[in-house]
Design a protein around this motif. Structure first.
Motif, PDB file in Angstrom:
ATOM      1  N   ASN A   1     -21.354 -11.859 -22.374  1.00  0.00           N
ATOM      2  CA  ASN A   1     -21.303 -10.420 -22.769  1.00  0.00           C
ATOM      3  C   ASN A   1     -22.841  -9.842 -22.707  1.00  0.00           C
ATOM      4  OD1 ASN A   1     -20.756  -7.826 -24.977  1.00  0.00           O
ATOM      5  ND2 ASN A   1     -21.650  -9.473 -26.596  1.00  0.00           N
ATOM      6  N   PRO A   2     -22.683  -9.263 -22.121  1.00  0.00           N
ATOM      7  CA  PRO A   2     -24.265  -8.840 -21.101  1.00  0.00           C
ATOM      8  C   PRO A   2     -24.743  -7.651 -21.676  1.00  0.00           C
ATOM      9  CG  PRO A   2     -22.277  -7.786 -19.694  1.00  0.00           C
ATOM     10  CD  PRO A   2     -21.600  -9.165 -20.355  1.00  0.00           C
TER      11      PRO A   2
ATOM     12  N   SER B   1     -23.585  -3.100 -16.139  1.00  0.00           N
ATOM     13  CA  SER B   1     -22.926  -4.360 -16.766  1.00  0.00           C
ATOM     14  C   SER B   1     -22.817  -4.786 -15.547  1.00  0.00           C
ATOM     15  CB  SER B   1     -21.754  -4.071 -17.623  1.00  0.00           C
ATOM     16  OG  SER B   1     -21.646  -2.857 -17.935  1.00  0.00           O
TER      17      SER B   1
ATOM     18  N   LEU C   1     -17.182  -6.068 -22.137  1.00  0.00           N
ATOM     19  CA  LEU C   1     -17.209  -4.840 -21.024  1.00  0.00           C
ATOM     20  C   LEU C   1     -17.259  -2.856 -21.875  1.00  0.00           C
ATOM     21  CD1 LEU C   1     -16.899  -4.942 -17.620  1.00  0.00           C
ATOM     22  CD2 LEU C   1     -19.072  -5.464 -18.694  1.00  0.00           C
TER      23      LEU C   1
ATOM     24  N   PHE D   1     -24.674  -4.085 -22.489  1.00  0.00           N
ATOM     25  CA  PHE D   1     -23.774  -2.524 -21.553  1.00  0.00           C
ATOM     26  C   PHE D   1     -24.253  -1.667 -21.948  1.00  0.00           C
ATOM     27  CE2 PHE D   1     -20.775  -4.496 -24.461  1.00  0.00           C
ATOM     28  CZ  PHE D   1     -21.040  -3.803 -25.408  1.00  0.00           C
TER      29      PHE D   1
ATOM     30  N   ASP E   1     -26.406   1.877 -16.236  1.00  0.00           N
ATOM     31  CA  ASP E   1     -25.406   0.702 -16.915  1.00  0.00           C
ATOM     32  C   ASP E   1     -25.324  -0.222 -16.015  1.00  0.00           C
ATOM     33  OD1 ASP E   1     -23.783  -0.942 -18.658  1.00  0.00           O
ATOM     34  OD2 ASP E   1     -22.785   0.729 -18.586  1.00  0.00           O
TER      35      ASP E   1
END
Length: 468
Positions: free
Chosen positions: A233-234, A271, A298, A236, A269
């Motif tokens: 879960n980077p 992500s 994302l 974002f 962004d």
């Protein structure tokens, strides 16, 4: 394990302990928690010495927690000795509290920490039910592969946070197959979160050197390594301006030999950079064998932002043309602690089963949730066990499932090529409709007369200027 100073002479005790006993870490201090309580006046200095004598691969955990500063603050408020005394009274020996149970204790502490700091919790804590869904989807249809005795699988998270995703994947695989050997790898940029993640891996008996402190986009801590399962879960909606030079250089100089060959998203962004990094870590497929599966959370930006020819569009095109994209699951809003926006789970697989090749499944789970009795920050909804089970069934069945008059279709299976489009500029002569009638002709004559007067005035002004 604690070794008294001087017990091993002439050589580095760490070398002996690692090579002979296979210990992942150790402590050479003469102090124990029991002996620390015997010296109330010197407890601060003694516990600092105790921490300093851990092996180097453990000391950075204490550095991440800024333990020396905490010890000084507790000593100043006259609470340090009381806390040490309480810990000394609790028997946490592995023969009393198993590593498995200690893991549950640690996860509960992390959860409480996250809830008490819900304003920033989304930075380092993904709701447990979202992680559970990701892991279930990641392992779906892999029972034969994962339940073999002694199976070894590597699991990687490049934005590990406190290690919740790695921990859940580990527990899930052990539940499926108690003889399995999950090997965890992670990287985290925040020192405190890194310390928590590494602590959890120590408790689980994992190699403490498998988690790396650093910026994944700039400094790949696991360069050259590939993994079986990848999940993340980077961050974002976070700009990558500080990493822009390093990322752009890799993109331009290494192309597809690097991580960011397909293109670069807009700086606002990053992500999609994490997604490309994850894809670069997938196991190669040889003679139809091998490959990896990937699950990532994302927001809507990677899905919708950027027209044809943009960096985002080129990245999406590359993913679909290489048949990596397996499924996208739309989650309910208000699922995370610090944002109420729409979020999606992307599933990628570089070795799809025959029936899924060339296809992408879309699952609409936006209305599958239960309302929480008490909100936690922006989190007002949660996935129930039956919701997770339903979503996983929809994915496993890989079929179209219509909605009803109130809701759109729940599951759709589409050809990958259906996602492609082009932006075409159409140029044609300007065509205007003009009709002459009395009112319009009078208006045109009046405007013409006005223009003549204006032109005459400009001429007279010009002559006057020349005469002067």
């Amino acid at each position: 394990m604690c070794i008294k100073p001087g017990a091993i002479h002439g050589i580095d005790p760490g070398v002996v302990l690692k090579s002979k006993f296979g210990l992942p870490f150790f402590n050479t201090s003469r102090w124990t928690f029991a002996s620390l309580t015997a010296d109330p006046e010197g407890v601060a200095d003694n516990i600092v010495d105790y921490i300093a004598r851990f092996s180097p691969n453990i000391r950075d955990v204490f550095d991440g927690f800024r333990m020396n500063d905490l010890i000084a603050d507790l000593q100043k408020s006259e609470r340090l000795y009381l806390i040490v005394k309480e810990f000394a009274a609790v028997d946490l020996h592995p023969q009393v509290v198993t590593g498995h149970d200690m893991g549950y204790i640690f996860e509960e502490l992390i959860r409480k920490f996250a809830e008490s700091n819900n304003a920033q919790a989304g930075d380092h804590f993904t709701p447990r039910e979202v992680i559970a869904l990701m892991v279930d989807l990641l392992f779906a249809n892999a029972d034969d592969e994962l339940t073999k005795p002694g199976t070894v699988r590597t699991i990687y998270d490049p934005a590990a946070g406190t290690g919740g995703m790695l921990s859940t994947a580990y527990d899930h695989l052990i539940d499926m197959n108690p003889s399995a050997r999950p090997v965890l790898y992670g990287q985290e940029i925040n020192a405190r979160s890194y310390a928590m993640c590494k602590s959890d891996m120590i408790i689980k008996g994992q190699d403490v050197d498998n988690v790396y402190l650093g910026d994944t986009l700039v400094d790949d801590g696991h360069s050259g390594r590939k993994f079986d399962f990848l999940l993340s879960n980077p961050p974002f909606g976070v700009e990558w301006k500080t990493q822009q030079k390093a990322v752009t250089d890799e993109h331009e100089q290494r192309g597809h030999a690097g991580r960011f060959g397909p293109g670069l998203p807009r700086v606002s962004d990053g992500s999609l950079l994490f997604l490309m990094h994850l894809i670069s870590k997938m196991q190669p497929v040889r003679n139809g064998e091998g490959g990896s599966r990937l699950a990532i959370v994302l927001n809507g930006s990677p899905l919708f932002t950027g027209g044809a020819g943009s960096g985002e569009s080129n990245i999406r095109q590359w993913i679909i043309e290489n048949d990596y994209l397996d499924a996208i699951v739309a989650l309910p809003t208000d699922m995370f602690y610090n944002t109420g926006i729409s979020t999606y789970i992307w599933l990628l697989d570089n070795n799809k089963p025959a029936d899924r090749k060339g296809k992408v499944q879309l699952i609409n789970a936006a209305e599958m949730y239960g309302k929480m009795r008490k909100s936690l920050g922006s989190k007002r909804k949660e996935l129930r066990a039956e919701d997770i089970r339903k979503i996983v069934e929809l994915y496993a069945n890989f079929d179209y499932e219509p909605g009803d008059t109130e809701t759109p279709s729940i599951s759709k299976v589409m050809e990958g090529q259906e996602f492609g489009y082009q932006t075409i500029t159409v140029e044609r002569p300007l065509q205007l409709s003009f009709h002459v009638h009395k009112e319009s002709s009078e208006l045109i004559l009046a405007l013409k007369a006005l223009r003549c007067v204006k032109d005459l005035g400009q001429i007279l002004v010009g002559h006057a200027a020349d005469a002067a």
